[in-house]
Scaffold this active site. Structure first.
Site, PDB file in Angstrom:
ATOM      1  CE1 TYR A 113     -16.670  23.643  22.938  1.00 55.82           C
ATOM      2  CE2 TYR A 113     -18.276  24.040  21.208  1.00 55.82           C
ATOM      3  CZ  TYR A 113     -17.720  23.199  22.147  1.00 55.82           C
ATOM      4  OH  TYR A 113     -18.215  21.939  22.301  1.00 55.82           O
ATOM      5  N   GLY A 122     -23.162  20.295  22.809  1.00 62.83           N
ATOM      6  CA  GLY A 122     -22.652  21.489  23.480  1.00 62.83           C
ATOM      7  C   GLY A 122     -23.057  22.709  22.679  1.00 62.83           C
ATOM      8  NE  ARG A 123     -20.064  24.043  17.172  1.00 66.01           N
ATOM      9  CZ  ARG A 123     -18.910  24.685  17.321  1.00 66.01           C
ATOM     10  NH1 ARG A 123     -18.885  25.993  17.380  1.00 66.01           N
ATOM     11  NH2 ARG A 123     -17.774  24.009  17.411  1.00 66.01           N
ATOM     12  CD  GLU A 136     -20.492  12.786  25.338  1.00 69.78           C
ATOM     13  OE1 GLU A 136     -19.691  13.141  24.451  1.00 69.78           O
ATOM     14  OE2 GLU A 136     -20.189  12.022  26.261  1.00 69.78           O
ATOM     15  CB  CYS A 152      -0.031  43.146  20.740  1.00 69.09           C
ATOM     16  SG  CYS A 152       1.471  43.615  19.919  1.00 69.09           S
TER      17      CYS A 152
HETATM   18  C1  LIG Z   1     -16.661  18.843  22.495  1.00 75.56           C
HETATM   19  C2  LIG Z   1     -17.336  17.553  22.738  1.00 75.56           C
HETATM   20  C3  LIG Z   1     -18.731  17.448  22.660  1.00 75.56           C
HETATM   21  C4  LIG Z   1     -19.610  18.598  22.249  1.00 75.56           C
HETATM   22  O1  LIG Z   1     -19.463  18.935  20.904  1.00 75.56           O
HETATM   23  P1  LIG Z   1     -20.443  20.024  20.238  1.00 75.56           P
HETATM   24  O2  LIG Z   1     -19.979  20.130  18.848  1.00 75.56           O
HETATM   25  O3  LIG Z   1     -20.290  21.278  21.001  1.00 75.56           O
HETATM   26  O4  LIG Z   1     -21.828  19.474  20.324  1.00 75.56           O
HETATM   27  C5  LIG Z   1     -19.312  16.248  22.996  1.00 75.56           C
HETATM   28  N1  LIG Z   1     -18.555  15.182  23.354  1.00 75.56           N
HETATM   29  C6  LIG Z   1     -17.210  15.225  23.409  1.00 75.56           C
HETATM   30  C7  LIG Z   1     -16.459  14.034  23.825  1.00 75.56           C
HETATM   31  C8  LIG Z   1     -16.563  16.412  23.087  1.00 75.56           C
HETATM   32  O5  LIG Z   1     -15.225  16.466  23.128  1.00 75.56           O
END
Ligand SMILES: *Cc1c(COP(=O)(O)O)cnc(C)c1O
Length: 435
Positions: free
Chosen positions: A388, A287-288, A285, A359
């Protein structure tokens, strides 16, 4: 400064893909997020290929919270990715993008009964975070007359080298079920009506720049897989979550590659499943890693002030990029209209702190950077803001959120229009006693 391949300098200007950031800022206005589609595709391919080299049953579930724009979700759908989703909104967007429901996993430690019902209705598997949640899902599934396929989120009780606010696998974290209680949770799932446990899920944290913790995590999951196989669970997937970091400090951070990640994790996984005698799918999974470096945030300089420091006041703050204020995170900044040899001389540079319009004293995007002499009207690019970034934005100070643009080769287009004051006002209601 080192740049990833889609970022470059040409004739004193910063480019993303084939596009001059100054031209985009002029055309669409600032602040502005600009994302390079090809970079997302390349990041995905390197991640997928590294894992696929080890095992044929690999599936990427893009972590939708990193950047939930529908255009972004469609790119991942076209690549064959599913998604890690945390809300009804993310579920809706993943389906709208055309993702395969088989490769969506409804995660989260605090779901409502509506969330659980929606998951069942859309035939989305649920990652359960507690036995209480299992009980609720079982009741809903019985009412609906369907079987809910589930995994549990395992808390591996691991320290990981990252910021404490994004370490999610600590023993003290709110997420998951401890290894010591996980077998009884799976037993409860085996015994529950209308529930079928099919997976195991974990996520140890984010922005991790070493691969050893991921190998450790895989060991924990394999030992859980072995124990639950013994009680009769037929594992169809093992989901190790995301967390691989990126070099936000371009010139000094280590650069862990997906190949190094795969070399650390896959042998543990493969040895483990071979000795257990199972062949589950391997899910990740990220993301980053997929999104962060695809995007720059362009922000215009409003004014410059020599105070106890030199402050560069720009038009984007933590309303649009919360990470520096929230996690003390570092992003490279570039003066996008003053790059190249004419501005490289350190003697003509100055140490500056880039601050937003919010502010709050903490509204600082970048502390003490050596930048070419900046004036009002200059354009600053904040790099690596694709994960993010916009997804954590707010309307604080009643500021409309900015637009997002996608570039792809010579093409460019809006993937989200700028909000207006009308957007801010439209959910507000007149009270009957206020005329
Ligand atoms: C945020 C998250 C990810 C992704 O994390 P990254 O550091 O962006 O790769 C994957 N799985 C779960 C359950 C998350 O909460």
């Amino acid at each position: 400064m080192n740049y990833p391949p889609h970022i470059s300098e040409k004739d004193g200007h910063l480019y993303i893909g084939e596009h001059d950031t100054n031209v985009l800022a002029e055309k669409y206005g600032t602040p502005l997020y600009v994302t390079d589609e090809q970079r997302i595709r390349d990041n995905y391919q390197s991640y997928y290929d590294a894992l696929k080299g080890y095992y044929d049953k690999v599936q990427v579930l893009y972590a939708a919270k990193a950047n939930g724009n529908l255009a972004v979700m469609k790119i991942f759908a076209s690549l064959g990715a599913g998604a890690d989703i945390f809300s009804a909104g993310e579920l809706h967007l993943a389906l709208a993008a055309g993702m395969n429901p088989d490769y969506l996993l409804y995660n989260g430690s605090s779901k409502t009964t509506e969330d659980l019902s929606l998951a069942l209705e859309k035939k989305i598997r649920v990652s359960l975070d507690s036995v209480d949640e299992l009980r609720q899902l079982s009741a809903i599934a019985q009412d609906a007359g369907v079987t809910a396929e589930v995994s549990f989120r395992v808390n591996p009780a691991m320290e990981v080298p990252t910021h404490p606010k994004i370490a999610t696998g600590l023993a003290t974290s709110k997420f998951g079920i401890h290894a010591g209680e996980i077998v009884s949770a799976y037993q409860a799932a085996m015994d529950a009506e209308n529930i079928l446990p099919v997976g195991i899920h974990c996520h140890i944290g984010s922005q991790i720049l070493e691969v050893a913790p991921f190998a450790k995590e895989a060991e924990v999951l394999i030992s859980v897989a072995s124990e639950i196989t013994d009680i009769g669970v037929k594992l169809r997937f093992m989901d190790v979550g995301g967390g691989l970091g990126i070099p936000y400090h371009h010139d000094t951070d280590p650069v862990p590659t997906p190949a190094e990640y795969a070399d650390a994790v896959m042998p543990v996984f493969l040895d483990g499943i071979n000795s257990i005698g199972i062949k589950p799918e391997f899910w990740v999974e990220p993301g980053r890693f997929l999104m962060a470096d695809s995007t720059v945030l362009l922000t215009r300089v409003n004014s410059v002030k020599q105070s106890h420091k030199k402050f560069v006041n720009v038009d984007a703050g933590f309303n649009l990029l919360a990470r520096p204020a929230m996690y003390d995170s570092y992003h490279e900044v570039v003066v996008a209209n003053k790059t190249g040899p004419d501005y490289a001389d350190d003697a003509k540079r100055d140490v500056m702190t880039v601050t937003g319009p919010i502010c709050e004293t903490g509204d600082i995007l970048a502390h003490d950077r050596l930048l070419p002499a900046v004036e009002s009207g200059d354009l600053i690019a904040v790099l690596d803001t694709g994960a993010y970034g916009f997804s954590m934005s707010s309307q604080y100070n009643s500021r409309p959120r900015c637009a997002e643009v996608m570039v792809n080769g010579s093409q460019e287009g809006l993937m989200r229009r700028r909000e207006s004051i009308i957007d801010i006002k439209q959910t507000m209601k007149d009270l009957p006693w206020q005329k």
